[in-house]
Design an enzyme around this catalytic site. Structure first.
Site, PDB file in Angstrom:
ATOM      1  N   GLY A  41     -66.514  42.790 -54.253  1.00 40.30           N
ATOM      2  CA  GLY A  41     -65.413  41.860 -54.496  1.00 40.30           C
ATOM      3  C   GLY A  41     -65.662  41.048 -55.742  1.00 40.30           C
ATOM      4  N   GLN A  46     -64.820  34.151 -61.851  1.00 47.76           N
ATOM      5  CA  GLN A  46     -66.141  34.707 -62.131  1.00 47.76           C
ATOM      6  C   GLN A  46     -66.209  35.390 -63.491  1.00 47.76           C
ATOM      7  OE1 GLN A  46     -66.470  36.774 -58.090  1.00 47.76           O
ATOM      8  NE2 GLN A  46     -68.556  36.127 -58.513  1.00 47.76           N
ATOM      9  N   CYS A  94     -73.880  37.279 -54.619  1.00 49.93           N
ATOM     10  CA  CYS A  94     -72.744  36.950 -55.472  1.00 49.93           C
ATOM     11  C   CYS A  94     -73.059  37.256 -56.933  1.00 49.93           C
ATOM     12  CB  CYS A  94     -72.431  35.463 -55.308  1.00 49.93           C
ATOM     13  SG  CYS A  94     -71.035  34.902 -56.271  1.00 49.93           S
ATOM     14  N   LEU A  95     -72.077  37.823 -57.627  1.00 50.46           N
ATOM     15  CA  LEU A  95     -72.255  38.133 -59.049  1.00 50.46           C
ATOM     16  C   LEU A  95     -72.544  36.877 -59.866  1.00 50.46           C
ATOM     17  CD1 LEU A  95     -69.054  40.314 -59.703  1.00 50.46           C
ATOM     18  CD2 LEU A  95     -71.166  40.964 -58.565  1.00 50.46           C
ATOM     19  N   HIS A 136     -65.561  34.722 -48.658  1.00 48.60           N
ATOM     20  CA  HIS A 136     -66.445  34.525 -49.823  1.00 48.60           C
ATOM     21  C   HIS A 136     -65.635  34.604 -51.122  1.00 48.60           C
ATOM     22  CE1 HIS A 136     -70.302  35.333 -52.187  1.00 48.60           C
ATOM     23  NE2 HIS A 136     -69.338  35.606 -53.041  1.00 48.60           N
ATOM     24  N   GLU A 137     -64.828  35.665 -51.254  1.00 43.56           N
ATOM     25  CA  GLU A 137     -64.072  35.850 -52.505  1.00 43.56           C
ATOM     26  C   GLU A 137     -63.024  34.762 -52.684  1.00 43.56           C
ATOM     27  OE1 GLU A 137     -65.172  37.611 -54.775  1.00 43.56           O
ATOM     28  OE2 GLU A 137     -66.568  38.700 -53.504  1.00 43.56           O
ATOM     29  N   HIS A 140     -64.011  31.389 -54.049  1.00 45.03           N
ATOM     30  CA  HIS A 140     -64.141  31.308 -55.517  1.00 45.03           C
ATOM     31  C   HIS A 140     -62.883  30.735 -56.167  1.00 45.03           C
ATOM     32  CE1 HIS A 140     -67.973  33.141 -56.459  1.00 45.03           C
ATOM     33  NE2 HIS A 140     -67.715  34.194 -55.736  1.00 45.03           N
TER      34      HIS A 140
HETATM   35 ZN    ZN Z   1     -69.157  35.537 -55.157  1.00 46.96          ZN
END
Ligand code: ZN
Length: 172
Positions: A41, A46, A94-95, A136-137, A140
């Site tokens: 995701g 991000q 997470c990225l 989670h996504e 953001h």
């Molecule tokens: Zn993340």
């Protein structure tokens, strides 16, 4: 982590934007970044764009004995409703927090209303691991990172140590 854009409530997407080249380009950039980092995701903030857009793609993965499948889904201007407050915990990564893992507990059953990339209204109900991935996504888009939700700081660690001490122990 540390970039102020990740801490903002992202702007809602205006419907007329959806058909623009710029918006399509944003979706392509997001998809590419997600694939490059082997993520499941990604959210627009991000990659430095403060807009309420997130992508999730799960291809029949099996986590904790639960098989989940979600084809590439675009979440625009999402609203989450919690159906069951009972929490469940998963190890998240997470990225935007590379090389780390943390144990987070979130509500186990949710419902999301959102627009897809064509501007059509969608409703998706999710339980288990998928419910966590979605939360989670979508976090953001509202300035929250999973690290904010780790209750026990001892359960925040390097990916390498996670694989060595947690993942391996779960397999053994
Ligand atoms: Zn993340």
């Amino acid at each position: 982590m540390g970039n102020p854009i990740l801490r903002l409530t992202a702007e809602k997407v205006v419907i007329s934007e959806l058909s623009t080249r710029g918006f399509k380009g944003l979706l392509e950039d997001m998809y590419e970044s997600m694939k490059e980092s082997h993520g499941i995701g990604i959210a627009a903030p991000q990659i430095g764009v403060s807009k309420q857009v997130a992508l999730i793609e799960l291809g029949s993965i099996n986590r904790y004995g639960e098989v989940i499948d979600l084809p590439l889904t675009t979440f625009i201007n999402p609203e989450i409703e919690i159906i069951d407050e009972t929490t469940q915990g998963f190890w998240e990564g997470c990225l935007s927090v590379p090389g780390m893992r943390g144990y987070v507990e979130r509500p186990r059953h949710i419902k999301v209303r959102f627009l897809n990339e064509k501007g059509e209204e969608q409703i998706l109900e999710a339980e288990g691991f998928l419910a966590t991935v979605i939360q989670h996504e979508l976090d953001h888009l509202f300035g929250t990172l999973y690290v904010d939700r780790i209750k026990d700081p001892k359960l925040f660690m390097f990916q390498e140590e996670f694989e060595k001490y947690i993942q391996q122990a779960a397999i053994d």
